[in-house]
Write a protein that holds these residues in place. Structure first.
Motif, PDB file in Angstrom:
ATOM      1  N   ILE A   1       0.833  -1.206   0.000  1.00  0.00           N
ATOM      2  CA  ILE A   1       0.000   0.000   0.000  1.00  0.00           C
ATOM      3  C   ILE A   1       0.863   1.249   0.000  1.00  0.00           C
ATOM      4  CG2 ILE A   1      -1.685   1.322   1.335  1.00  0.00           C
ATOM      5  CD1 ILE A   1      -2.791  -1.338   2.345  1.00  0.00           C
ATOM      6  N   GLY A   2       1.920   1.240   0.812  1.00  0.00           N
ATOM      7  CA  GLY A   2       2.816   2.384   0.850  1.00  0.00           C
ATOM      8  C   GLY A   2       3.546   2.586  -0.456  1.00  0.00           C
ATOM      9  N   THR A   3       3.998   1.496  -1.075  1.00  0.00           N
ATOM     10  CA  THR A   3       4.718   1.595  -2.344  1.00  0.00           C
ATOM     11  C   THR A   3       3.843   2.169  -3.439  1.00  0.00           C
ATOM     12  OG1 THR A   3       6.098  -0.310  -1.736  1.00  0.00           O
ATOM     13  CG2 THR A   3       6.009   0.292  -4.067  1.00  0.00           C
ATOM     14  N   LEU A   4       2.576   1.760  -3.440  1.00  0.00           N
ATOM     15  CA  LEU A   4       1.633   2.251  -4.452  1.00  0.00           C
ATOM     16  C   LEU A   4       1.041   3.605  -4.096  1.00  0.00           C
ATOM     17  CD1 LEU A   4      -0.286  -1.070  -5.222  1.00  0.00           C
ATOM     18  CD2 LEU A   4       1.581  -0.037  -6.531  1.00  0.00           C
ATOM     19  N   ASP A   5       1.433   4.129  -2.925  1.00  0.00           N
ATOM     20  CA  ASP A   5       0.891   5.397  -2.441  1.00  0.00           C
ATOM     21  C   ASP A   5      -0.640   5.365  -2.439  1.00  0.00           C
ATOM     22  OD1 ASP A   5       1.023   7.919  -1.396  1.00  0.00           O
ATOM     23  OD2 ASP A   5       1.180   8.939  -3.337  1.00  0.00           O
ATOM     24  N   ALA A   6      -1.176   4.278  -1.871  1.00  0.00           N
ATOM     25  CA  ALA A   6      -2.614   4.037  -1.943  1.00  0.00           C
ATOM     26  C   ALA A   6      -3.319   4.206  -0.602  1.00  0.00           C
ATOM     27  CB  ALA A   6      -2.880   2.629  -2.478  1.00  0.00           C
ATOM     28  N   TRP A   7      -2.639   4.815   0.393  1.00  0.00           N
ATOM     29  CA  TRP A   7      -3.272   4.962   1.699  1.00  0.00           C
ATOM     30  C   TRP A   7      -4.539   5.804   1.631  1.00  0.00           C
ATOM     31  CZ3 TRP A   7      -2.484   1.770   5.378  1.00  0.00           C
ATOM     32  CH2 TRP A   7      -1.228   1.171   5.553  1.00  0.00           C
ATOM     33  N   GLU A   8      -4.508   6.860   0.817  1.00  0.00           N
ATOM     34  CA  GLU A   8      -5.692   7.705   0.697  1.00  0.00           C
ATOM     35  C   GLU A   8      -6.869   6.907   0.153  1.00  0.00           C
ATOM     36  OE1 GLU A   8      -7.179  11.815  -1.547  1.00  0.00           O
ATOM     37  OE2 GLU A   8      -5.059  11.206  -1.612  1.00  0.00           O
ATOM     38  N   ALA A   9      -6.612   6.060  -0.841  1.00  0.00           N
ATOM     39  CA  ALA A   9      -7.682   5.243  -1.419  1.00  0.00           C
ATOM     40  C   ALA A   9      -8.207   4.235  -0.408  1.00  0.00           C
ATOM     41  CB  ALA A   9      -7.165   4.522  -2.667  1.00  0.00           C
ATOM     42  N   VAL A  10      -7.312   3.677   0.410  1.00  0.00           N
ATOM     43  CA  VAL A  10      -7.730   2.710   1.423  1.00  0.00           C
ATOM     44  C   VAL A  10      -8.624   3.372   2.456  1.00  0.00           C
ATOM     45  CG1 VAL A  10      -6.919   1.234   3.304  1.00  0.00           C
ATOM     46  CG2 VAL A  10      -5.738   1.197   1.096  1.00  0.00           C
ATOM     47  N   PHE A  11      -8.187   4.523   2.965  1.00  0.00           N
ATOM     48  CA  PHE A  11      -8.987   5.220   3.977  1.00  0.00           C
ATOM     49  C   PHE A  11     -10.311   5.704   3.392  1.00  0.00           C
ATOM     50  CE2 PHE A  11      -4.722   6.140   6.056  1.00  0.00           C
ATOM     51  CZ  PHE A  11      -4.897   5.148   7.010  1.00  0.00           C
ATOM     52  N   ARG A  12     -10.294   6.107   2.118  1.00  0.00           N
ATOM     53  CA  ARG A  12     -11.537   6.555   1.481  1.00  0.00           C
ATOM     54  C   ARG A  12     -12.510   5.380   1.348  1.00  0.00           C
ATOM     55  NH1 ARG A  12      -9.791   7.741  -3.236  1.00  0.00           N
ATOM     56  NH2 ARG A  12      -8.976   9.787  -2.644  1.00  0.00           N
TER      57      ARG A  12
END
Length: 233
Positions: free
Chosen positions: A188-199
């Protein structure tokens, strides 16, 4: 069915495990939190905003201990009484569901009382957390029930693995799950996807969380039975 109910009665012989200790933890955590609210209101200058604490989750952690004890302490005795593994499994889950339902009802009652009293006159909330109650008390109770069952099943699964394969395998399984969690965080961090996960979590809301929790309970409960069938008392 009668033999399954007898297993449930057998589990409740020691009511301390399923009833009194969880209630003691819940009441103790709640009273301590209320005392902290009083101190905060008396010492904090700007103390008019809502105070929210998550101490209502305290008994949930103990439900994992209950799940482990329900197998390790009772399973050998049940086999000596010629109870089948299926009957033991269903009877134990029945008791767990009952205990989880009681905790969920207490959770809802506590939240309703906090709403009626404006957080006990202090604007302090332990049970009624807005995000969990946004869809009403019924869904909040279902979510709390599911979380209690999830922790129970986690403890139960761990105990079945221990009974079936021993401490070494259980330790390997726990470490493997930890490694998978770290790998997921890394991806998740590598893909910079934290915002999408929290959303996605926010969009799902309490309904999505409740569904995810209940599905997890079903999956873990399903995993535990094949292992239990091969476990030795």
């Amino acid at each position: 069915m009668n033999r399954t109910l007898n297993v449930a009665r057998m589990q409740l012989v020691n009511r301390q495990t399923f009833v009194w200790v969880p209630l003691l933890i819940l009441v103790g955590a709640y009273l301590i939190t209320l005392a902290l609210f009083v101190v905060l209101r008396a010492t904090v200058v700007d103390g008019n905003g809502p105070m929210i604490a998550g101490s209502a989750q305290a008994p949930l952690w103990y439900f994992a201990v209950i799940g482990a004890q329900a197998l390790t302490l009772t399973f050998p005795f049940s086999q000596a009484m010629s109870v089948t593994r299926r009957e033991f499994y269903l009877g134990t889950l029945l008791v767990a569901a009952g205990a989880s339902a009681v905790m969920a009802v207490l959770f809802v009652i506590g939240g309703l009382l906090e709403s009626a009293t404006n957080g006990w006159g202090m604007n302090g909330y332990v049970f009624r957390i807005d995000w969990l109650w946004v869809d009403g008390p019924l869904l909040a109770g279902i979510l709390y029930f599911g979380l209690a069952m999830l922790f129970f099943v986690i403890g139960f699964v761990g105990a079945t693995i221990y009974k079936r394969a021993g401490t070494l395998v259980l330790t390997i399984v726990v470490l493997a799950l930890g490694a998978l969690l770290i790998a997921a965080v890394w991806v998740i961090g590598t893909l910079d996807a934290w915002e999408a996960v929290f959303r996605a979590i926010a969009d799902g809301g309490p309904v999505g969380l409740a569904v995810a929790v209940l599905v997890s309970v079903v999956v873990l409960a399903g995993v535990s039975f094949p292992v239990l069938r091969r476990a030795t008392p």
